[in-house]
Write a protein that holds these residues in place. Structure first.
Motif, PDB file in Angstrom:
ATOM      1  N   PRO A  66      46.181  46.936  48.110  1.00  0.00           N
ATOM      2  CA  PRO A  66      47.177  47.396  46.893  1.00  0.00           C
ATOM      3  C   PRO A  66      48.443  46.543  46.803  1.00  0.00           C
ATOM      4  CG  PRO A  66      47.770  48.518  49.343  1.00  0.00           C
ATOM      5  CD  PRO A  66      46.479  47.783  49.174  1.00  0.00           C
ATOM      6  N   ASN A  67      48.541  45.549  47.581  1.00  0.00           N
ATOM      7  CA  ASN A  67      49.468  44.581  47.685  1.00  0.00           C
ATOM      8  C   ASN A  67      49.180  43.243  46.917  1.00  0.00           C
ATOM      9  OD1 ASN A  67      51.369  46.464  48.929  1.00  0.00           O
ATOM     10  ND2 ASN A  67      50.506  45.670  50.741  1.00  0.00           N
ATOM     11  N   VAL A  68      48.296  42.900  46.266  1.00  0.00           N
ATOM     12  CA  VAL A  68      47.849  41.983  45.493  1.00  0.00           C
ATOM     13  C   VAL A  68      48.116  41.798  44.125  1.00  0.00           C
ATOM     14  CG1 VAL A  68      45.672  41.468  47.004  1.00  0.00           C
ATOM     15  CG2 VAL A  68      45.276  42.503  45.016  1.00  0.00           C
ATOM     16  N   TYR A  69      48.356  40.755  43.576  1.00  0.00           N
ATOM     17  CA  TYR A  69      48.651  40.641  42.152  1.00  0.00           C
ATOM     18  C   TYR A  69      47.251  40.612  41.409  1.00  0.00           C
ATOM     19  CZ  TYR A  69      53.563  39.071  42.399  1.00  0.00           C
ATOM     20  OH  TYR A  69      54.738  39.048  42.901  1.00  0.00           O
ATOM     21  N   VAL A  70      47.259  41.227  40.352  1.00  0.00           N
ATOM     22  CA  VAL A  70      46.086  41.576  39.410  1.00  0.00           C
ATOM     23  C   VAL A  70      46.188  40.744  38.162  1.00  0.00           C
ATOM     24  CG1 VAL A  70      44.738  43.317  38.270  1.00  0.00           C
ATOM     25  CG2 VAL A  70      45.948  44.057  40.254  1.00  0.00           C
ATOM     26  N   TYR A  71      45.237  40.030  37.692  1.00  0.00           N
ATOM     27  CA  TYR A  71      45.230  38.925  36.746  1.00  0.00           C
ATOM     28  C   TYR A  71      44.220  39.491  35.470  1.00  0.00           C
ATOM     29  CZ  TYR A  71      48.126  36.170  39.638  1.00  0.00           C
ATOM     30  OH  TYR A  71      48.918  35.643  40.520  1.00  0.00           O
ATOM     31  N   ILE A  72      44.726  39.272  34.365  1.00  0.00           N
ATOM     32  CA  ILE A  72      43.578  39.784  33.309  1.00  0.00           C
ATOM     33  C   ILE A  72      42.734  38.557  32.993  1.00  0.00           C
ATOM     34  CG2 ILE A  72      43.323  40.425  30.980  1.00  0.00           C
ATOM     35  CD1 ILE A  72      44.436  42.686  32.646  1.00  0.00           C
TER      36      ILE A  72
END
Length: 340
Positions: free
Chosen positions: A242-248
């Motif tokens: 849950p603590n990771v960054y999400v990239y498009i």
């Protein structure tokens, strides 16, 4: 019922905008204009990309814009024994660059695809990867960094997990990309669940996957327009990492690729494919169909883009990015800054 957990922070992957030929400053400004939380600076086209003075400028700009920044290099694997030490040196140079830019990670890729590995069994290449990573362990640990290996079109999830754990999970992690597992006949959910303990960042790319007479076809499409259930993917990610960054990361404009798994020669590359994983992937393929949206097919690796298509690709990459970012915000409930 609203999600009780805070939203995962959202960014974009700059590789998807490469047709625009923007420098790093332009890419950071554009990311900020979309009210995103982060940027993954991948395969920079900036003429100063390897200039240490430029690294400091990029870090200062990202901090000024309030953007979390992650970055790294490209392929890390030596193809021959005499290329091993140059590979070590290249890896350490990219660690130095990433740290100077303020990134907690240095991204690397093992192979562009499974067939691109040098001759020899996959276990041999996994051992080489482990040896290479261990050769830089002390310097990476001293820098307070992690090397993150991108989920690419090369290893199955359980194979990459073995590489990370054999090299040392204290300094090696995973760059999870949902668009690449389908190229090794793997459901992105299988990849996510297998590698979750080691995932340091999550990049979202959608695919259409469908059956053909020779096997299956796969094609990348804008986020939310393929066969992958991203609501389920993100619900699982919120549980597992849950603590990771999400990239498009929409990479579009490429033709469908045929994976001829019904032809006997195909399986020489996958002698240890797990039946349950294959069955899960094939169930996904049976739900799929060819992409029915409008798309310019001219982003073909190794082939020059005709001048007539350059402007169309520029428009398409930017428009597909913005369409995908909106899907991430409004449908997947990702991101913080855009909420105002």
């Amino acid at each position: 019922m609203p999600n009780a957990l805070p939203p995962m922070k959202l960014g974009l992957n700059t590789y998807c905008l490469r047709a625009l030929r923007w420098n790093d400053a332009q890419l950071l400004d554009y990311t900020a204009s979309l009210k995103l939380d982060a940027v993954f600076l991948q395969d920079s086209l900036d003429p100063k990309a390897m200039d240490p003075a430029h690294w400091k400028e990029v870090r200062a700009q990202s901090e000024r814009l309030g953007l979390h920044l992650e970055t790294g290099g490209g392929g890390i694997m030596p193809r021959t024994a005499d290329q091993f030490q140059p590979a070590v040196a290249s890896l350490l140079k990219n660690v130095e660059r990433a740290k100077a830019m303020g990134s907690p990670y240095m991204r690397g890729v093992l192979a562009s695809e499974r067939a691109a590995f040098p001759p020899g069994p996959v276990e041999q290449h996994m051992e080489t990867a482990v040896k290479l990573l261990k050769a830089v362990r002390s310097q990476v640990m001293d820098a307070g960094m992690k090397i993150i290996i991108e989920v690419h079109k090369d290893l199955l999830a359980w194979e990459l997990k073995q590489v990370v754990e054999a090299a040392g999970k204290e300094f090696v992690g995973v760059y999870m990309d949902t668009g690449n597992p389908v190229f090794v006949l793997e459901h992105p959910m299988t990849t996510l669940e297998t590698l979750a303990p080691h995932i340091c960042c999550l990049h979202l790319r959608d695919s259409v996957v469908y059956e053909t007479p020779r096997g299956v076809a796969v094609q990348w499409v804008p986020l939310g327009e393929g066969v992958v259930d991203f609501k389920a993917i993100m619900a699982r990610a919120r549980e597992l990492c849950p603590n990771v960054y999400v990239y498009i990361k929409p990479i579009t404009g490429r033709p469908p690729a045929i994976l001829p798994y019904l032809e006997p020669g195909f399986w020489k590359m996958y002698p240890d494919m797990r039946g349950s994983d294959l069955a899960r992937f094939l169930a996904l393929a049976r739900q799929g169909h060819p992409y029915e949206g409008h798309v310019v097919i001219e982003d073909v690796p190794g082939r020059p883009v005709p001048p007539e298509f350059v402007e169309a690709l520029k428009f398409q990459q930017k428009e597909h990015m913005e369409r995908s970012v909106e899907y991430g915000k409004k449908v997947l409930d990702l991101g913080v800054r855009w909420r105002g």
